[in-house]
Write a protein that holds these residues in place. Structure first.
Motif, PDB file in Angstrom:
ATOM      1  N   THR A 124      -6.311  10.257  -3.580  1.00 35.86           N
ATOM      2  CA  THR A 124      -5.355  10.687  -2.564  1.00 35.86           C
ATOM      3  C   THR A 124      -5.629  12.147  -2.213  1.00 35.86           C
ATOM      4  O   THR A 124      -6.413  12.817  -2.899  1.00 35.86           O
TER       5      THR A 124
ATOM      6  N   LEU B  12       1.321  -6.607  -8.570  1.00 33.03           N
ATOM      7  CA  LEU B  12       1.363  -5.627  -7.487  1.00 33.03           C
ATOM      8  C   LEU B  12       2.171  -4.405  -7.891  1.00 33.03           C
ATOM      9  O   LEU B  12       1.792  -3.267  -7.611  1.00 33.03           O
ATOM     10  N   LYS B  13       3.281  -4.636  -8.591  1.00 35.81           N
ATOM     11  CA  LYS B  13       4.127  -3.531  -9.039  1.00 35.81           C
ATOM     12  C   LYS B  13       3.377  -2.627 -10.012  1.00 35.81           C
ATOM     13  O   LYS B  13       3.451  -1.403  -9.919  1.00 35.81           O
ATOM     14  N   HIS B  14       2.607  -3.201 -10.922  1.00 35.01           N
ATOM     15  CA  HIS B  14       1.845  -2.402 -11.888  1.00 35.01           C
ATOM     16  C   HIS B  14       0.721  -1.620 -11.201  1.00 35.01           C
ATOM     17  O   HIS B  14       0.473  -0.466 -11.540  1.00 35.01           O
ATOM     18  N   VAL B  15       0.051  -2.240 -10.253  1.00 34.03           N
ATOM     19  CA  VAL B  15      -1.023  -1.555  -9.538  1.00 34.03           C
ATOM     20  C   VAL B  15      -0.446  -0.395  -8.733  1.00 34.03           C
ATOM     21  O   VAL B  15      -0.997   0.712  -8.736  1.00 34.03           O
ATOM     22  N   GLN B  16       0.662  -0.617  -8.045  1.00 36.11           N
ATOM     23  CA  GLN B  16       1.295   0.457  -7.261  1.00 36.11           C
ATOM     24  C   GLN B  16       1.760   1.589  -8.167  1.00 36.11           C
ATOM     25  O   GLN B  16       1.624   2.760  -7.820  1.00 36.11           O
ATOM     26  N   ARG B  17       2.294   1.260  -9.323  1.00 34.12           N
ATOM     27  CA  ARG B  17       2.735   2.290 -10.260  1.00 34.12           C
ATOM     28  C   ARG B  17       1.550   3.121 -10.741  1.00 34.12           C
ATOM     29  O   ARG B  17       1.644   4.338 -10.872  1.00 34.12           O
ATOM     30  N   GLU B  18       0.418   2.450 -10.981  1.00 31.65           N
ATOM     31  CA  GLU B  18      -0.783   3.162 -11.407  1.00 31.65           C
ATOM     32  C   GLU B  18      -1.290   4.096 -10.308  1.00 31.65           C
ATOM     33  O   GLU B  18      -1.698   5.223 -10.573  1.00 31.65           O
ATOM     34  N   LEU B  19      -1.262   3.634  -9.063  1.00 29.75           N
ATOM     35  CA  LEU B  19      -1.722   4.462  -7.951  1.00 29.75           C
ATOM     36  C   LEU B  19      -0.784   5.636  -7.689  1.00 29.75           C
ATOM     37  O   LEU B  19      -1.233   6.726  -7.322  1.00 29.75           O
ATOM     38  N   ASP B  20       0.518   5.413  -7.837  1.00 32.07           N
ATOM     39  CA  ASP B  20       1.498   6.456  -7.545  1.00 32.07           C
ATOM     40  C   ASP B  20       1.642   7.464  -8.677  1.00 32.07           C
ATOM     41  O   ASP B  20       2.225   8.522  -8.484  1.00 32.07           O
TER      42      ASP B  20
ATOM     43  N   ASN C 202      -4.210  -5.983  -2.989  1.00 29.65           N
ATOM     44  CA  ASN C 202      -3.080  -5.112  -3.333  1.00 29.65           C
ATOM     45  C   ASN C 202      -3.219  -3.737  -2.701  1.00 29.65           C
ATOM     46  O   ASN C 202      -2.228  -3.111  -2.349  1.00 29.65           O
ATOM     47  N   VAL C 203      -4.442  -3.264  -2.577  1.00 33.29           N
ATOM     48  CA  VAL C 203      -4.713  -1.923  -2.071  1.00 33.29           C
ATOM     49  C   VAL C 203      -5.734  -2.033  -0.954  1.00 33.29           C
ATOM     50  O   VAL C 203      -6.705  -2.781  -1.068  1.00 33.29           O
TER      51      VAL C 203
END
Length: 154
Positions: free
Chosen positions: A92, A7-15, A63-64
């Motif tokens: 976004t 989840l942390k890696h996916v969020q980092r990729e999205l952000d 996750n998203v």
């Protein structure tokens, strides 16, 4: 890899501020509805093409969350008849601004066009056709001066 780490890696990729432009194969599409089982119906930027299904890759699942009206970047897949593409990136508003500056954003999805169509729809509808709200108090002011004047003239 644990669920939290993933989840942390996916969020980092999205952000991340990865505003790389879409490749020739990729398309920008708008989500119309969720069909379940990680499938979404999208509206293509070409008015000629009909709506089709796209799948969400496993890294985004649980996750998203995407909802109706969101924009995604999709890449076509060959093996499916019903499912024609897979989501590469969830876009976004910052992506939209950058793509508009680079003249990559489809004209069908521009805000100006949506705003113009809303104005046309609102101008066509008449407010007189709406029924009055029965929960509102009706305050009528009788013009006594106009009725008295008409009585005096007779």
């Amino acid at each position: 890899m644990s669920r939290v780490t993933r989840l942390k890696h996916v969020q980092r990729e999205l952000d991340s501020d990865d505003f790389s432009l879409p490749t020739e194969k990729q398309q920008i599409c708008r989500i119309i509805s969720s069909k379940g089982n990680n499938l979404h119906e999208v509206e293509s930027p070409n008015e000629i093409e009909e709506n089709y299904l796209v799948s969400m890759p496993p890294k985004f699942r649980k996750n998203v969350w995407i909802k109706r009206g969101d924009f995604v970047l999709v890449e076509p897949i060959e093996e499916g008849d019903k499912v024609k593409a897979e989501i590469c990136r969830i876009l976004t508003p910052e992506h939209q601004k950058e793509f508009e500056k680079a003249f990559v954003w489809p004209k069908r999805f521009t805000k100006k066009r949506d705003h113009e169509s809303d104005i046309k729809e609102n101008s066509d509808s008449d407010d007189d056709d709406l029924p009055q709200n029965p929960n509102r108090r009706q305050n009528y002011r009788a013009d006594t001066s106009s009725s008295e004047e008409s009585d005096q003239e007779d």
